[in-house]
Write a protein that holds these residues in place. Sequence first.
Motif, PDB file in Angstrom:
ATOM      1  N   ARG A  22      56.106 -22.337 -12.561  1.00 44.02           N
ATOM      2  CA  ARG A  22      55.293 -23.576 -12.187  1.00 44.02           C
ATOM      3  C   ARG A  22      55.417 -23.627 -10.665  1.00 44.02           C
ATOM      4  O   ARG A  22      54.380 -24.018 -10.061  1.00 44.02           O
ATOM      5  CB  ARG A  22      55.884 -24.878 -12.867  1.00 44.02           C
ATOM      6  N   LEU A  51      52.791 -23.704 -18.449  1.00 42.09           N
ATOM      7  CA  LEU A  51      53.373 -23.157 -17.035  1.00 42.09           C
ATOM      8  C   LEU A  51      52.198 -23.978 -16.043  1.00 42.09           C
ATOM      9  O   LEU A  51      52.772 -23.743 -14.839  1.00 42.09           O
ATOM     10  CB  LEU A  51      53.105 -21.800 -16.936  1.00 42.09           C
ATOM     11  N   ASP A  52      51.500 -24.880 -16.408  1.00 37.13           N
ATOM     12  CA  ASP A  52      50.791 -25.462 -15.267  1.00 37.13           C
ATOM     13  C   ASP A  52      51.412 -26.562 -14.813  1.00 37.13           C
ATOM     14  O   ASP A  52      51.754 -27.682 -15.426  1.00 37.13           O
ATOM     15  CB  ASP A  52      49.333 -25.934 -16.029  1.00 37.13           C
ATOM     16  N   PRO A  53      51.632 -26.685 -13.465  1.00 35.23           N
ATOM     17  CA  PRO A  53      52.396 -27.963 -12.931  1.00 35.23           C
ATOM     18  C   PRO A  53      51.615 -29.287 -13.057  1.00 35.23           C
ATOM     19  O   PRO A  53      51.990 -30.352 -12.953  1.00 35.23           O
ATOM     20  CB  PRO A  53      52.819 -27.455 -11.445  1.00 35.23           C
TER      21      PRO A  53
END
Length: 152
Positions: free
Chosen positions: A63, A82-84
Amino acid sequence: MAASTHFAFGTHPNHGFVATFSSSMPAHLAHWFLVREQFEPVPDQPGLFRLTEPERDGPRRTRQAVHDLRRHGYDVQTDVALDPAASASPPRPIQSNGLSDRRSRIAQAAAGQSPQYGMTPTASLPPARSALPEPGYAPTARFPDSAPGRSR
């Protein structure tokens, strides 16, 4: 991968956390960025990079890589996990006012005794100087009428 996407991040069953780049991204530049973000090229699979030591906080490090590349202005596609931007980050602690903390430390230091002068003085202080008495009259300076440089 969309035409405007520069990087893509996801998970792979054999390699863990992986990243790749699109053909619109120069290969040497993509390699440079991904290596700096702790990804390494996967042998026998050109264009595929895997996270080094994925067991050492892999999701957070992936991330962070996505966040860093987006901050540099690149379009990054990633799995939702995994997307911040999609993951909830823990609340950040409220930063206290440094000025009040500093004043508090100064006040505590002023209230205490200096370690340099930890011993109490053995000699007494010199006596306070008394004020000079005021004269009972106001002296008057008299100048002769013929003083040089004076005109009438």
